[in-house]
Design a protein around this motif. Sequence first.
Motif, PDB file in Angstrom:
ATOM      1  N   VAL A 111       0.960  -1.223  -0.098  1.00 28.00           N
ATOM      2  CA  VAL A 111       0.010  -0.096  -0.069  1.00 28.00           C
ATOM      3  C   VAL A 111       0.831   1.193  -0.055  1.00 28.00           C
ATOM      4  N   ARG A 112       0.589   2.088  -0.813  1.00 25.31           N
ATOM      5  CA  ARG A 112       1.686   3.315  -0.990  1.00 25.31           C
ATOM      6  C   ARG A 112       0.819   4.632  -0.996  1.00 25.31           C
ATOM      7  N   HIS A 113       1.682   5.490  -0.608  1.00 22.24           N
ATOM      8  CA  HIS A 113       0.978   6.772  -0.358  1.00 22.24           C
ATOM      9  C   HIS A 113       1.054   7.570  -1.947  1.00 22.24           C
ATOM     10  N   PHE A 114      -0.146   8.472  -2.137  1.00 21.89           N
ATOM     11  CA  PHE A 114       0.108   9.133  -3.433  1.00 21.89           C
ATOM     12  C   PHE A 114       1.354   9.957  -3.687  1.00 21.89           C
ATOM     13  N   ALA A 115       1.765  10.157  -4.778  1.00 22.14           N
ATOM     14  CA  ALA A 115       2.890  10.973  -5.204  1.00 22.14           C
ATOM     15  C   ALA A 115       2.582  12.493  -4.737  1.00 22.14           C
ATOM     16  N   ARG A 116       3.333  13.289  -4.084  1.00 21.08           N
ATOM     17  CA  ARG A 116       2.984  14.605  -3.875  1.00 21.08           C
ATOM     18  C   ARG A 116       3.439  15.581  -5.072  1.00 21.08           C
ATOM     19  N   GLY A 117       2.894  16.715  -5.165  1.00 20.67           N
ATOM     20  CA  GLY A 117       3.398  17.844  -6.248  1.00 20.67           C
ATOM     21  C   GLY A 117       2.855  17.685  -7.677  1.00 20.67           C
ATOM     22  N   ARG A 118       1.882  16.549  -7.757  1.00 21.31           N
ATOM     23  CA  ARG A 118       1.510  16.435  -9.253  1.00 21.31           C
ATOM     24  C   ARG A 118       0.504  17.430  -9.491  1.00 21.31           C
ATOM     25  N   VAL A 119       0.144  17.929 -10.793  1.00 19.86           N
ATOM     26  CA  VAL A 119      -0.842  18.814 -11.309  1.00 19.86           C
ATOM     27  C   VAL A 119      -1.684  17.965 -12.390  1.00 19.86           C
ATOM     28  N   ASP A 120      -2.780  18.432 -12.472  1.00 24.12           N
ATOM     29  CA  ASP A 120      -3.787  18.021 -13.476  1.00 24.12           C
ATOM     30  C   ASP A 120      -3.554  18.425 -14.510  1.00 24.12           C
ATOM     31  N   ASP A 121      -4.370  18.242 -15.826  1.00 21.88           N
ATOM     32  CA  ASP A 121      -3.993  18.805 -17.288  1.00 21.88           C
ATOM     33  C   ASP A 121      -4.360  20.302 -17.269  1.00 21.88           C
ATOM     34  N   ASN A 122      -4.648  21.143 -16.448  1.00 25.75           N
ATOM     35  CA  ASN A 122      -4.724  22.360 -16.216  1.00 25.75           C
ATOM     36  C   ASN A 122      -3.823  23.170 -15.365  1.00 25.75           C
ATOM     37  N   GLY A 123      -2.954  22.375 -14.780  1.00 20.08           N
ATOM     38  CA  GLY A 123      -1.702  22.750 -14.148  1.00 20.08           C
ATOM     39  C   GLY A 123      -2.421  23.030 -12.533  1.00 20.08           C
ATOM     40  N   ALA A 129     -10.761  -3.436 -11.132  1.00 23.53           N
ATOM     41  CA  ALA A 129     -11.162  -1.891 -11.591  1.00 23.53           C
ATOM     42  C   ALA A 129      -9.829  -1.043 -11.064  1.00 23.53           C
ATOM     43  N   THR A 130      -9.611  -0.269 -12.031  1.00 21.09           N
ATOM     44  CA  THR A 130      -8.794   0.803 -11.653  1.00 21.09           C
ATOM     45  C   THR A 130      -9.557   2.495 -11.856  1.00 21.09           C
ATOM     46  N   THR A 131      -8.837   3.126 -11.095  1.00 23.82           N
ATOM     47  CA  THR A 131      -9.113   4.550 -10.987  1.00 23.82           C
ATOM     48  C   THR A 131      -7.969   5.464 -11.522  1.00 23.82           C
ATOM     49  N   ASP A 132      -8.072   6.524 -11.904  1.00 24.80           N
ATOM     50  CA  ASP A 132      -6.916   7.417 -12.510  1.00 24.80           C
ATOM     51  C   ASP A 132      -7.155   8.560 -11.498  1.00 24.80           C
ATOM     52  N   TYR A 133      -6.030   8.901 -10.641  1.00 22.19           N
ATOM     53  CA  TYR A 133      -5.842  10.036  -9.793  1.00 22.19           C
ATOM     54  C   TYR A 133      -4.453   9.810  -9.663  1.00 22.19           C
ATOM     55  N   ILE A 134      -3.881  11.066  -9.804  1.00 25.34           N
ATOM     56  CA  ILE A 134      -2.417  11.407  -9.990  1.00 25.34           C
ATOM     57  C   ILE A 134      -1.777  10.334 -10.959  1.00 25.34           C
ATOM     58  N   ASP A 135      -1.806   8.911 -10.573  1.00 27.69           N
ATOM     59  CA  ASP A 135      -1.665   7.820 -11.372  1.00 27.69           C
ATOM     60  C   ASP A 135      -2.706   6.632 -11.372  1.00 27.69           C
ATOM     61  N   PRO A 136      -2.845   6.083 -12.508  1.00 24.14           N
ATOM     62  CA  PRO A 136      -4.022   4.862 -12.472  1.00 24.14           C
ATOM     63  C   PRO A 136      -3.451   3.874 -11.340  1.00 24.14           C
ATOM     64  N   PHE A 137      -4.509   3.521 -10.645  1.00 26.91           N
ATOM     65  CA  PHE A 137      -4.347   2.640  -9.449  1.00 26.91           C
ATOM     66  C   PHE A 137      -5.403   1.586  -9.294  1.00 26.91           C
ATOM     67  N   ALA A 138      -5.144   0.401  -8.746  1.00 25.10           N
ATOM     68  CA  ALA A 138      -6.212  -0.692  -8.628  1.00 25.10           C
ATOM     69  C   ALA A 138      -7.120  -0.039  -7.464  1.00 25.10           C
ATOM     70  N   CYS A 139      -8.343  -0.101  -7.729  1.00 20.50           N
ATOM     71  CA  CYS A 139      -9.324   0.471  -6.630  1.00 20.50           C
ATOM     72  C   CYS A 139     -10.434  -0.669  -6.488  1.00 20.50           C
ATOM     73  N   ALA A 140     -10.375  -1.959  -6.996  1.00 27.77           N
ATOM     74  CA  ALA A 140     -10.932  -3.126  -6.549  1.00 27.77           C
ATOM     75  C   ALA A 140     -10.199  -4.248  -6.956  1.00 27.77           C
ATOM     76  N   ILE A 141     -10.250  -5.361  -6.276  1.00 32.46           N
ATOM     77  CA  ILE A 141      -9.989  -6.743  -6.552  1.00 32.46           C
ATOM     78  C   ILE A 141     -10.606  -7.698  -6.287  1.00 32.46           C
ATOM     79  N   ALA A 142     -10.722  -8.881  -7.055  1.00 31.25           N
ATOM     80  CA  ALA A 142     -11.366 -10.169  -6.836  1.00 31.25           C
ATOM     81  C   ALA A 142     -10.768 -11.407  -6.959  1.00 31.25           C
ATOM     82  N   SER A 143     -11.130 -12.201  -6.120  1.00 34.85           N
ATOM     83  CA  SER A 143     -10.377 -13.457  -6.140  1.00 34.85           C
ATOM     84  C   SER A 143     -11.450 -14.551  -5.491  1.00 34.85           C
ATOM     85  N   ASP A 144     -11.906 -15.308  -6.254  1.00 34.32           N
ATOM     86  CA  ASP A 144     -12.711 -16.512  -5.705  1.00 34.32           C
ATOM     87  C   ASP A 144     -14.069 -15.948  -4.894  1.00 34.32           C
TER      88      ASP A 144
END
Length: 212
Positions: A108-120, A169-184
């Motif tokens: 489990v990782r912390h989101f990277a700091r200092g990123r900006v969206d497409d509008n800066g 499933a994945t979600t895009d925020y700062i970088d794409p990340f896994a937001c759901a897992i499924a196993s059996d």
Amino acid sequence: METIAVVDYNLGNLHSVSKAVEHVAPDARVLVTDDHAQIAQADRVVFPGQGAARDCMKAISDHHVEAAVREAAEVKPFLGICMGLQVLMEYSDENGGTPLLDLFPGQVRHFARGRVDDNGVPLKIPHMGWSQVNQAIDHPMWQGIDDQSRFYFVHSYYIVPDDKSIVAATTDYIDPFACAIASDNLFAVQFHPEKSADAGLQLLKNFVNWKP
């Protein structure tokens, strides 16, 4: 009558989760409990959570629910929510490294700091609000939910599972990340279905009807 246990270790949004489950399962018995026997006897188990990883693991230990959660995750329909997803991994980067339940290889990782969206505009941490969920697999838990539907998130950390085949499933925020897992018999999500309007209620309804 089917019984659904919502695991109580004093760190989940228990009232909202249990009320949402009751809403979609009016004929079921919904128990908010930390009793090992009740969790073991339940037909389905919901494992919510919120807050810091270290506090979460301490609360799991203090309430003596770890064994019950492990057993439920192996043998019956199991839904993890928010921290109830994260603690299934091996460890969290929080506080220099916090051991978790280790049900799945990964961290489990912390989101990277200092990123900006497409509008800066700087992207805020925690990630809070409605984001699109991109379904990665065809799964009964997605029944009746359009791909890229929006769900409600509140978190500063995200999972990085070693086995990419479990990513549902994945979600895009700062970088794409896994937001759901499924196993059996297990399905777990980073977002809060109990706060996600119709899509969230549909996911909970799918869980109630799921026969893995």
